[in-house]
Design an enzyme around this catalytic site. Structure first.
Site, mmCIF file in Angstrom:
data_model
loop_
_atom_site.group_PDB
_atom_site.id
_atom_site.type_symbol
_atom_site.label_atom_id
_atom_site.label_comp_id
_atom_site.label_asym_id
_atom_site.label_seq_id
_atom_site.Cartn_x
_atom_site.Cartn_y
_atom_site.Cartn_z
ATOM 1 N N SER A 180 1.456 35.543 43.887
ATOM 2 C CA SER A 180 0.365 35.284 44.818
ATOM 3 C C SER A 180 0.784 35.231 46.282
ATOM 4 O O SER A 180 -0.016 35.507 47.169
ATOM 5 C CB SER A 180 -0.327 33.960 44.459
ATOM 6 N N GLU A 190 -14.611 21.392 50.210
ATOM 7 C CA GLU A 190 -14.057 20.073 49.878
ATOM 8 C C GLU A 190 -12.678 19.849 50.504
ATOM 9 O O GLU A 190 -12.021 18.847 50.242
ATOM 10 C CB GLU A 190 -13.962 19.913 48.359
ATOM 11 N N HIS A 218 0.877 28.589 49.366
ATOM 12 C CA HIS A 218 0.235 29.831 49.780
ATOM 13 C C HIS A 218 0.058 29.892 51.293
ATOM 14 O O HIS A 218 0.148 28.879 51.986
ATOM 15 C CB HIS A 218 -1.087 30.004 49.035
#
Length: 244
Positions: free
Chosen positions: A29, A208, A215
């Site tokens: 990722s 939120e 990341h």
């Protein structure tokens, strides 16, 4: 006459494109392309790399969220790359974040056995197609302790990448070191800008809020991509002539 000329130009363009080298990216990722880049604050560094390359090379980013050196292969993702590889292509290989997941049998690899064997196999199979593999260590997590010291979280995995690169004579970029230097230069607080830190209501994509030290933000991804490109330019693999 115009139709013939148009067809000829199109035909020649197809030939030129087919002869162009392709840079393939395989990893997790931190390297991957993210959806909705105009709205999504998260970016992978591989997503930003094409902006630093010329039009003489094409880029296929196959890096995928959550994949390890093991699951990337078992899911058939590597075969999609391998089946396309041709002489003169390049493959950047960067795994490690998810190989650590000791509670996940689909992804975990022992660093000195399975992980090493997987990296060697990627390298050898890329070379068998005439492509040039390039190994990279994982980027660091933003993990400062109470004394402002950046503490490593990847343990043996980056060391094994270095060992494979050395033993198999593979071009190598130490993104662990480079990203460490980047994080430290920003410091414990400002380095949050390189990642995903949002309070509730700060960004509509994270209503939120978000606290993610693994990341990358767009700034973080751009910064890592520039570090990678600068290092790649110094490797003398042939890729350097396509870096702006």
């Amino acid at each position: 006459m115009n139709k013939k000329l148009t067809f000829l130009i199109l035909f020649l363009s197809i030939i030129v494109y087919a002869q162009q080298p392709t840079l393939f990216l395989i990893g997790d990722s931190t390297m991957a392309n993210k959806e909705n880049p105009d709205k999504n604050p998260e970016h992978g560094w591989g997503q930003m790399l094409p902006l630093l390359l010329t039009t003489g090379i094409s880029v296929q980013n196959h890096a995928t969220n959550g994949r390890s050196s093991k699951s990337f292969r078992t899911e058939g993702r590597w075969n999609k790359v391998l089946n396309q590889l041709k002489k003169g292509d390049f493959v950047i290989i960067q795994f490690g974040h998810n190989d650590q997941k000791v509670n996940d049998s689909a992804r975990f690899t022992n660093p000195y056995t399975q992980y090493r064997a997987n990296l060697e196999r990627y390298v050898n199979e890329a070379r068998s197609k005439g492509a040039i593999p390039i190994l990279m260590t994982s980027i660091v997590r933003r993990n400062f302790n109470e004394n402002g010291v950046l503490v490593d979280t990847h343990k043996e995995y980056p060391l094994v990448v270095r060992m494979v690169a050395n033993d198999l004579k593979v071009p190598f970029v130490d993104l662990q070191l480079l990203s460490e230097q980047l994080e430290i230069s920003y410091g414990p607080e400002k380095s949050k800008k390189l990642h995903l830190h949002y309070k509730k209501g700060d960004d509509p994509f994270y209503p939120e809020g978000k606290d993610d030290d693994t990341h990358l933000s767009k700034l973080g991804a751009e910064s890592i991509a520039k570090l990678a490109a600068t290092s790649l330019k110094g490797l003398k693999t042939g890729l350097e002539k396509y870096i702006k």
